[in-house]
Enzyme design. Structure first.
Site, PDB file in Angstrom:
ATOM      1  N   SER A 125      38.309  49.021  42.068  1.00 12.32           N
ATOM      2  CA  SER A 125      37.670  47.750  41.735  1.00 12.32           C
ATOM      3  C   SER A 125      38.090  46.615  42.669  1.00 12.32           C
ATOM      4  O   SER A 125      37.417  45.588  42.734  1.00 12.32           O
ATOM      5  CB  SER A 125      37.978  47.355  40.286  1.00 12.32           C
ATOM      6  OG  SER A 125      39.357  47.113  40.111  1.00 12.32           O
ATOM      7  N   LYS A 163      42.346  41.654  38.732  1.00 14.40           N
ATOM      8  CA  LYS A 163      41.127  41.027  39.250  1.00 14.40           C
ATOM      9  C   LYS A 163      41.449  39.665  39.857  1.00 14.40           C
ATOM     10  O   LYS A 163      42.521  39.097  39.642  1.00 14.40           O
ATOM     11  CB  LYS A 163      40.106  40.828  38.119  1.00 14.40           C
ATOM     12  CG  LYS A 163      39.573  42.110  37.496  1.00 14.40           C
ATOM     13  CD  LYS A 163      38.671  42.878  38.435  1.00 14.40           C
ATOM     14  CE  LYS A 163      38.041  44.079  37.738  1.00 14.40           C
ATOM     15  NZ  LYS A 163      39.052  45.083  37.354  1.00 14.40           N
TER      16      LYS A 163
END
Length: 202
Positions: A125, A163
């Site tokens: 990711s 993230k």
């Protein structure tokens, strides 16, 4: 080199070091026990575990002759010992390591003072930021972040994710660095730290 070691720990470390230099491999637990004239293997385990925790050696679990002495040149003020606490995968709880190994990180790559830990990344990711599956990220513990920081966040039901952080008007956007993935939005998150460095094994 022997800061904070007991007499028995020093004797154990000296014997393992000398034996390894002479033979090219580490001594067995029985050989250590006999040399130190100890009565039980459990006492050898205790000394080795204390030396491991203090950063003087590593040892593989359930593997014979697997003791490795850590280079004493790493045990100085230019390096900081931190722990790899587990595996972080997007949208899952952090998988704790049962027996975390110490990592030695140059202070030059750290973001000043503070508490640090490491996590092993699973997934892709954040691949467009150069963070690949299997990489180890070094985290500085902090509870706040600025837009664009890569953070460890705890979201719904204690799920962890790695993230980029962006504070928007009435929400927080957690942005993956992968064009095939969509961002996630939350009213509130818990920040567990900011990524300050990346370690990769080749």
């Amino acid at each position: 080199m022997y800061k904070s070691l007991t007499k028995r720990q020093r004797e154990t470390l000296d014997y393992v070091t000398d034996f390894t230099k002479l033979k090219g491999y580490s001594p067995s637990l029985d050989e250590i026990k006999d040399h130190l004239q100890l009565k039980a293997i459990s006492t050898v385990h205790e000394h080795l575990e204390n030396l491991r925790k203090k950063g003087y050696l590593t040892k593989e679990i359930n593997q014979s002759r697997s003791i490795e002495i850590i280079d004493p040149n790493l045990q100085n003020s230019n390096f900081l010992q931190i722990q790899n606490l587990g595996v972080i995968t997007a949208g899952k709880r952090i998988e704790a390591v049962e027996d975390p190994e110490p990592l030695y990180v140059s202070r030059e790559v750290l973001a000043g003072t503070g508490k640090y830990y490491a996590l092993t990344v699973r997934g892709d990711s954040m691949i467009e930021d150069g963070i690949h599956d299997g990489d180890i990220v070094v985290i500085r513990e902090q509870k706040t972040a600025t837009n664009g920081d890569t953070i460890v966040a705890i979201v719904q039901e204690n799920l962890a994710t790695l993230k980029r952080f962006y504070k928007e008007k009435n929400r927080v956007r957690l942005q993956p660095a992968n064009s095939s993935l969509k961002p996630s939005f939350f009213r509130e998150i818990e920040i567990r730290g900011k990524v300050v460095s990346l370690l990769r094994k080749f």
